[in-house]
Design a protein around this motif. Structure first.
Motif, PDB file in Angstrom:
ATOM      1  N   ASP A   1       0.799  -1.226   0.000  1.00 20.55           N
ATOM      2  CA  ASP A   1       0.000   0.000   0.000  1.00 20.55           C
ATOM      3  C   ASP A   1       0.833   1.279   0.000  1.00 20.55           C
ATOM      4  O   ASP A   1       0.284   2.371   0.133  1.00 20.55           O
ATOM      5  N   PHE A   2       2.178   1.152  -0.147  1.00 21.28           N
ATOM      6  CA  PHE A   2       3.022   2.343  -0.039  1.00 21.28           C
ATOM      7  C   PHE A   2       2.649   3.428  -1.052  1.00 21.28           C
ATOM      8  O   PHE A   2       2.529   4.610  -0.673  1.00 21.28           O
ATOM      9  N   PRO A   3       2.465   3.123  -2.358  1.00 23.33           N
ATOM     10  CA  PRO A   3       2.109   4.195  -3.306  1.00 23.33           C
ATOM     11  C   PRO A   3       0.800   4.888  -2.926  1.00 23.33           C
ATOM     12  O   PRO A   3       0.704   6.118  -2.981  1.00 23.33           O
ATOM     13  N   GLN A   4      -0.213   4.111  -2.545  1.00 22.33           N
ATOM     14  CA  GLN A   4      -1.486   4.691  -2.150  1.00 22.33           C
ATOM     15  C   GLN A   4      -1.342   5.521  -0.882  1.00 22.33           C
ATOM     16  O   GLN A   4      -1.918   6.613  -0.764  1.00 22.33           O
ATOM     17  N   SER A   5      -0.557   5.031   0.073  1.00 24.09           N
ATOM     18  CA  SER A   5      -0.359   5.755   1.333  1.00 24.09           C
ATOM     19  C   SER A   5       0.338   7.089   1.101  1.00 24.09           C
ATOM     20  O   SER A   5      -0.023   8.106   1.695  1.00 24.09           O
ATOM     21  N   ARG A   6       1.331   7.085   0.229  1.00 25.84           N
ATOM     22  CA  ARG A   6       2.085   8.315  -0.049  1.00 25.84           C
ATOM     23  C   ARG A   6       1.187   9.377  -0.676  1.00 25.84           C
ATOM     24  O   ARG A   6       1.225  10.548  -0.275  1.00 25.84           O
ATOM     25  N   ALA A   7       0.367   8.971  -1.652  1.00 22.62           N
ATOM     26  CA  ALA A   7      -0.533   9.934  -2.303  1.00 22.62           C
ATOM     27  C   ALA A   7      -1.575  10.464  -1.327  1.00 22.62           C
ATOM     28  O   ALA A   7      -1.871  11.670  -1.300  1.00 22.62           O
ATOM     29  N   LEU A   8      -2.130   9.568  -0.506  1.00 20.78           N
ATOM     30  CA  LEU A   8      -3.134   9.980   0.475  1.00 20.78           C
ATOM     31  C   LEU A   8      -2.526  10.898   1.528  1.00 20.78           C
ATOM     32  O   LEU A   8      -3.138  11.891   1.933  1.00 20.78           O
ATOM     33  N   ALA A   9      -1.310  10.598   1.976  1.00 18.43           N
ATOM     34  CA  ALA A   9      -0.646  11.417   2.982  1.00 18.43           C
ATOM     35  C   ALA A   9      -0.413  12.832   2.468  1.00 18.43           C
ATOM     36  O   ALA A   9      -0.571  13.815   3.207  1.00 18.43           O
ATOM     37  N   TRP A  10      -0.036  12.961   1.200  1.00 18.82           N
ATOM     38  CA  TRP A  10       0.197  14.284   0.616  1.00 18.82           C
ATOM     39  C   TRP A  10      -1.093  15.104   0.595  1.00 18.82           C
ATOM     40  O   TRP A  10      -1.095  16.291   0.943  1.00 18.82           O
ATOM     41  N   ARG A  11      -2.200  14.481   0.217  1.00 19.54           N
ATOM     42  CA  ARG A  11      -3.480  15.184   0.190  1.00 19.54           C
ATOM     43  C   ARG A  11      -3.926  15.571   1.601  1.00 19.54           C
ATOM     44  O   ARG A  11      -4.455  16.669   1.821  1.00 19.54           O
ATOM     45  N   MET A  12      -3.734  14.686   2.556  1.00 25.78           N
ATOM     46  CA  MET A  12      -4.117  14.984   3.935  1.00 25.78           C
ATOM     47  C   MET A  12      -3.248  16.099   4.512  1.00 25.78           C
ATOM     48  O   MET A  12      -3.726  16.944   5.271  1.00 25.78           O
ATOM     49  N   LEU A  13      -1.965  16.111   4.154  1.00 21.49           N
ATOM     50  CA  LEU A  13      -1.069  17.165   4.627  1.00 21.49           C
ATOM     51  C   LEU A  13      -1.498  18.518   4.089  1.00 21.49           C
ATOM     52  O   LEU A  13      -1.549  19.510   4.841  1.00 21.49           O
ATOM     53  N   LEU A  14      -1.824  18.589   2.807  1.00 26.55           N
ATOM     54  CA  LEU A  14      -2.274  19.844   2.223  1.00 26.55           C
ATOM     55  C   LEU A  14      -3.578  20.300   2.862  1.00 26.55           C
ATOM     56  O   LEU A  14      -3.751  21.483   3.191  1.00 26.55           O
ATOM     57  N   ARG A  15      -4.503  19.355   3.054  1.00 24.71           N
ATOM     58  CA  ARG A  15      -5.799  19.703   3.665  1.00 24.71           C
ATOM     59  C   ARG A  15      -5.632  20.239   5.071  1.00 24.71           C
ATOM     60  O   ARG A  15      -6.184  21.285   5.425  1.00 24.71           O
ATOM     61  N   ASP A  16      -4.856  19.537   5.893  1.00 25.38           N
ATOM     62  CA  ASP A  16      -4.702  19.937   7.296  1.00 25.38           C
ATOM     63  C   ASP A  16      -3.941  21.245   7.422  1.00 25.38           C
ATOM     64  O   ASP A  16      -4.259  22.079   8.276  1.00 25.38           O
ATOM     65  N   THR A  17      -2.930  21.444   6.575  1.00 25.25           N
ATOM     66  CA  THR A  17      -2.137  22.671   6.650  1.00 25.25           C
ATOM     67  C   THR A  17      -2.963  23.875   6.240  1.00 25.25           C
ATOM     68  O   THR A  17      -2.923  24.926   6.894  1.00 25.25           O
TER      69      THR A  17
END
Length: 280
Positions: A25-41
């Protein structure tokens, strides 16, 4: 439609399944983490007048307090030939990297509690998001070092190239320690409060605002603090004036990587149990 039933694994099977899942799940996790980081920031600073300026204010306030105390002789701190304001701001930036990474990991469950029981997603994305937040909250204050070096006329030498390695070591150490306490901290709020209190105490038992003492006993005791070696070494690589603990810093870095890997694996294994417990 097919029905997928998710149940917690037990024993060795849980860890082997977690390792396979982390890799798969690493590719999916990386993409999701980037979107969550942008949203939270964006959400964090959307309704703020000063916005990202708040990332600079805490270290600047800490530096100002200790510079005023030292200049007014309320405290007498000797740091050799290095200008004290530059000494303090460098130590504070490095401590911020450690502190921010610990707190970012501790906020994982609180920020994602509402979606954990409703959405099936790779939980390691939460760790990546937290690391991204820690990196953001550490790198931006570190930009203060550029004008500080210019003002005090200290050109970085070749050892300054090692500064990012010490900086990253502190980030990894903070993430590892913070993530290790996430499972129990999700169940007991006392853990988070104890960690915050420990960080306040740790600030004073780490050579952030003072140089590493010459006394053999005190020096040895401070080196038992895992933050001391990478912090002092990184500051010395950048501005000089102190001893460098190369092997101690390397050892802390290797241990941090190992602990972070173990903490990530444990987090992956216990998450189904935590979600079940929190929703009970």
């Amino acid at each position: 439609m097919p029905v997928r039933v998710i149940t917690p694994h037990a024993g060795l099977e849980a860890f082997t399944d977690a390792i396979r899942s982390l890799v798969r799940d690493f590719p999916q996790s990386r993409a999701l983490a980037w979107r969550m980081l942008l949203r939270d920031t964006r959400a964090m600073y959307r309704q703020s007048l000063l916005g990202y300026v708040w990332l600079f204010l805490p270290p600047l306030a800490t530096v100002l307090v200790w510079v005023l105390l030292n200049s007014s002789s309320l405290v007498n701190i000797e740091v050799g030939t290095v200008p004290y304001p530059l000494f303090v701001i460098t130590g504070t930036v490095l401590w911020t990297a450690f502190n921010a990474s610990v707190m970012a990991m501790q906020e994982i469950m609180g920020s994602a509690r509402s979606m954990l029981s409703k959405v099936n997603f790779p939980h390691e994305a939460l760790i990546m998001t937290a690391f991204g937040k820690a990196l953001l909250n550490s790198v931006i204050p570190a930009l203060l070092l550029v004008p500080a070096l210019i003002v005090y006329g200290i050109p970085p030498g070749l050892p300054a190239l090692l500064f990012p390695l010490g900086f990253l070591t502190l980030l990894l150490l903070g993430c590892a320690l913070g993530l290790l306490f996430v499972p129990i901290g999700a169940l007991y709020g006392d853990v988070g409060r104890a960690i915050q209190m420990g960080l306040r105490f740790g600030f004073f038992v780490t050579p952030v605002i003072y140089a590493m003492p010459e006394s053999a006993l005190t020096r040895t005791l401070l080196l038992w603090n895992p933050v001391s070696a990478p912090l002092v070494s990184s500051r010395s690589w950048l501005i000089g004036g102190e001893s460098v603990f190369v092997w101690e810093t390397v050892l802390v870095g290797l241990i941090s990587i190992f602990l972070l890997a173990i903490a990530t694996l444990v987090f992956k294994v216990v998450m189904p149990h935590l979600i079940e417990r929190l929703n009970a």
